[in-house]
Design an enzyme around this catalytic site. Structure first.
Site, PDB file in Angstrom:
ATOM      1  N   ASP A  62     -18.637   2.495   3.281  1.00 31.91           N
ATOM      2  CA  ASP A  62     -18.141   2.445   4.666  1.00 31.91           C
ATOM      3  C   ASP A  62     -17.239   3.648   4.969  1.00 31.91           C
ATOM      4  O   ASP A  62     -16.171   3.508   5.552  1.00 31.91           O
ATOM      5  CB  ASP A  62     -17.391   1.124   4.873  1.00 31.91           C
ATOM      6  CG  ASP A  62     -17.271   0.748   6.351  1.00 31.91           C
ATOM      7  OD1 ASP A  62     -18.027   1.317   7.171  1.00 31.91           O
ATOM      8  OD2 ASP A  62     -16.416  -0.095   6.676  1.00 31.91           O
ATOM      9  N   LEU A  98       0.818  -1.218   0.000  1.00 27.27           N
ATOM     10  CA  LEU A  98       0.000   0.000   0.000  1.00 27.27           C
ATOM     11  C   LEU A  98       0.846   1.260   0.000  1.00 27.27           C
ATOM     12  O   LEU A  98       1.977   1.263   0.504  1.00 27.27           O
ATOM     13  CB  LEU A  98      -0.872   0.024   1.264  1.00 27.27           C
ATOM     14  CG  LEU A  98      -1.845  -1.131   1.457  1.00 27.27           C
ATOM     15  CD1 LEU A  98      -2.374  -1.144   2.888  1.00 27.27           C
ATOM     16  CD2 LEU A  98      -2.989  -1.036   0.460  1.00 27.27           C
ATOM     17  N   ASP A 134      -9.842   2.157   3.139  1.00 21.22           N
ATOM     18  CA  ASP A 134     -10.339   0.805   3.336  1.00 21.22           C
ATOM     19  C   ASP A 134     -11.510   0.526   2.408  1.00 21.22           C
ATOM     20  O   ASP A 134     -12.566   1.138   2.535  1.00 21.22           O
ATOM     21  CB  ASP A 134     -10.786   0.670   4.806  1.00 21.22           C
ATOM     22  CG  ASP A 134     -10.886  -0.770   5.218  1.00 21.22           C
ATOM     23  OD1 ASP A 134     -11.309  -1.588   4.381  1.00 21.22           O
ATOM     24  OD2 ASP A 134     -10.553  -1.087   6.376  1.00 21.22           O
ATOM     25  N   LYS A 181     -16.061   6.451   7.024  1.00 18.91           N
ATOM     26  CA  LYS A 181     -16.087   6.883   8.431  1.00 18.91           C
ATOM     27  C   LYS A 181     -14.651   7.216   8.831  1.00 18.91           C
ATOM     28  O   LYS A 181     -13.707   6.786   8.142  1.00 18.91           O
ATOM     29  CB  LYS A 181     -16.681   5.787   9.328  1.00 18.91           C
ATOM     30  CG  LYS A 181     -15.997   4.451   9.212  1.00 18.91           C
ATOM     31  CD  LYS A 181     -16.701   3.412  10.054  1.00 18.91           C
ATOM     32  CE  LYS A 181     -16.033   2.069   9.864  1.00 18.91           C
ATOM     33  NZ  LYS A 181     -16.697   0.983  10.527  1.00 18.91           N
ATOM     34  N   ASN A 189     -11.671   4.807   8.588  1.00 19.95           N
ATOM     35  CA  ASN A 189     -11.215   4.316   7.287  1.00 19.95           C
ATOM     36  C   ASN A 189     -10.513   5.388   6.463  1.00 19.95           C
ATOM     37  O   ASN A 189     -10.340   5.231   5.260  1.00 19.95           O
ATOM     38  CB  ASN A 189     -12.406   3.758   6.486  1.00 19.95           C
ATOM     39  CG  ASN A 189     -12.906   2.460   7.091  1.00 19.95           C
ATOM     40  OD1 ASN A 189     -12.175   1.803   7.838  1.00 19.95           O
ATOM     41  ND2 ASN A 189     -14.137   2.097   6.794  1.00 19.95           N
ATOM     42  N   THR A 205     -20.503   0.182  10.734  1.00 22.32           N
ATOM     43  CA  THR A 205     -21.073   0.714  11.969  1.00 22.32           C
ATOM     44  C   THR A 205     -22.442   1.307  11.674  1.00 22.32           C
ATOM     45  O   THR A 205     -22.597   2.033  10.703  1.00 22.32           O
ATOM     46  CB  THR A 205     -20.155   1.830  12.509  1.00 22.32           C
ATOM     47  OG1 THR A 205     -18.821   1.455  12.261  1.00 22.32           O
ATOM     48  CG2 THR A 205     -20.380   2.088  13.963  1.00 22.32           C
TER      49      THR A 205
HETATM   50  P1  AMP Z   1      -5.987  -1.576   9.222  1.00 16.59           P
HETATM   51  O1  AMP Z   1      -5.659  -3.026   9.309  1.00 16.59           O
HETATM   52  O2  AMP Z   1      -6.175  -1.116   7.808  1.00 16.59           O
HETATM   53  O3  AMP Z   1      -7.104  -1.175  10.124  1.00 16.59           O
HETATM   54  O4  AMP Z   1      -4.683  -0.805   9.713  1.00 16.59           O
HETATM   55  C1  AMP Z   1      -4.281  -0.773  11.056  1.00 16.59           C
HETATM   56  C2  AMP Z   1      -3.577   0.539  11.360  1.00 16.59           C
HETATM   57  O5  AMP Z   1      -2.350   0.633  10.650  1.00 16.59           O
HETATM   58  C3  AMP Z   1      -4.356   1.770  10.918  1.00 16.59           C
HETATM   59  O6  AMP Z   1      -5.282   2.140  11.853  1.00 16.59           O
HETATM   60  C4  AMP Z   1      -3.251   2.800  10.723  1.00 16.59           C
HETATM   61  O7  AMP Z   1      -2.897   3.394  11.944  1.00 16.59           O
HETATM   62  C5  AMP Z   1      -2.107   1.967  10.218  1.00 16.59           C
HETATM   63  N1  AMP Z   1      -2.041   1.975   8.746  1.00 16.59           N
HETATM   64  C6  AMP Z   1      -2.745   1.181   7.908  1.00 16.59           C
HETATM   65  N2  AMP Z   1      -2.449   1.431   6.630  1.00 16.59           N
HETATM   66  C7  AMP Z   1      -1.520   2.421   6.639  1.00 16.59           C
HETATM   67  C8  AMP Z   1      -0.827   3.152   5.608  1.00 16.59           C
HETATM   68  N3  AMP Z   1      -1.029   2.870   4.328  1.00 16.59           N
HETATM   69  N4  AMP Z   1       0.039   4.120   5.985  1.00 16.59           N
HETATM   70  C9  AMP Z   1       0.223   4.402   7.300  1.00 16.59           C
HETATM   71  N5  AMP Z   1      -0.402   3.763   8.316  1.00 16.59           N
HETATM   72  C10 AMP Z   1      -1.283   2.785   7.990  1.00 16.59           C
END
Ligand code: AMP
Length: 288
Positions: free
Chosen positions: A152, A106, A170, A154, A157, A188
């Site tokens: 979604d 990503l 997301d 919010k 995301n 939610t």
């Molecule tokens: P997720 O599994 O997508 O909920 O990601 C968990 C956490 O990782 C998020 O809440 C962010 O704090 C961090 N995170 C996810 N994707 C990224 C990204 N592309 N760049 C920086 N932080 C990220």
């Protein structure tokens, strides 16, 4: 440090490799610090060895995905997110897997979670809110032009980029339009529109509604239909029981925009393309 021109070159390299259908593997990356944890795994800072491009790698445990029965959803998320190209949509460069895990490559979003920023600040100024909402409106309009409904939207995301620009991160609940009743009651409750809580068919106008909820939450610090328990929230959404507390003070023009987004009849909700020319947005996005 975050070097702009190097990152831009790296992004172009990554994009061209993705386009050529490169088969990535863990060996292509140096893995750095953890950035956060999600429901199905963790996200790490990483650097592609050849281009030195900084990315975020989301590591998902296959066993957890299987247990939750969300493989199909993940496949859809990858299919959708990897094809979208917009400054306000987190880029997905590709994915790879081994016996136990799936890795998503990503775009790195150095500003972190918008939710965290909102919690720290309590609420956002009208200027900041107007900028976020316009950028999101344009990004969602782009999604809809590709027949993708996000469903979604919010604060959890949304991420912030290196220049505090908002990024939709997301696509786990997104679908190709049109969609039917089968797909209701995800996400939610607070952010769901009447047609979804009532289990009716829905279309891309669900994203316009959630933009209204988001704008309210940016300005007040809490979503508009909050209530004790699911059924009370359900009733407030279904009736569009919209109330504006006297504190904090929010301008009439901002409330006018919220009212135009939170309309029960989906076909009467404001068009996303009209958001940038709403007087409140115009006044609050003017360069000073
Ligand atoms: P997720 O599994 O997508 O909920 O990601 C968990 C956490 O990782 C998020 O809440 C962010 O704090 C961090 N995170 C996810 N994707 C990224 C990204 N592309 N760049 C920086 N932080 C990220």
């Amino acid at each position: 440090m975050f070097d702009k021109s190097r990152q831009q070159q790296g992004a172009a390299d990554m994009a061209s490799k993705a386009k050529q259908g490169k088969q990535w593997s863990l060996k292509d990356f140096e893995i750095g610090k953890p950035l956060g944890r999600g429901k199905f795994g963790s996200v790490y800072l990483a650097r592609e060895k050849e281009s030195k491009y900084i990315v975020a790698i989301k590591v998902l445990q296959k066993s957890q995905l299987l247990k939750a029965g969300v493989e199909h959803q993940l496949r859809r998320e990858i299919e959708i997110q990897s094809h979208l190209r917009n400054r306000h949509i987190l880029r997905m460069y590709g994915y790879f897997y081994d016996a136990k895990r799936i890795y998503l490559i990503l775009e790195y979003s150095p500003g972190g979670e918008l939710f965290k920023r909102l919690t720290q600040k309590g609420r956002f100024s009208e200027r900041t809110s107007a900028r976020y909402i316009t950028d999101l409106a344009m990004a969602l309009d782009y999604c809809h032009s590709k027949h993708v409904i996000h469903r979604d939207i919010k604060p959890e995301n949304l991420l912030l980029g290196a220049y505090s620009e908002i990024k939709i991160a997301d696509f786990g609940w997104s679908v190709h339009a049109p969609t039917s009743r089968r797909n209701t009651l995800c996400g939610t409750l607070d952010y769901l529109p009447p047609e979804m809580v009532e289990g009716r068919d829905h279309d891309e106008k669900v994203d316009v509604w959630s933009l209204g909820i988001l704008l309210y939450e940016f300005l007040y610090g809490f979503p508009p239909f909050e209530a004790e328990g699911h059924s009370a929230t359900y009733r407030r959404i279904s009736r569009v029981d919209l109330r504006f507390p006297s504190k904090p003070t929010v301008s009439h023009e901002a409330k006018d925009l919220i009212r135009r987004l939170l309309v029960k009849d989906p076909s009467k909700r404001m068009a996303l393309q009209d958001i940038p020319s709403h007087p409140w947005v115009v006044a609050n996005t003017k360069k000073v």
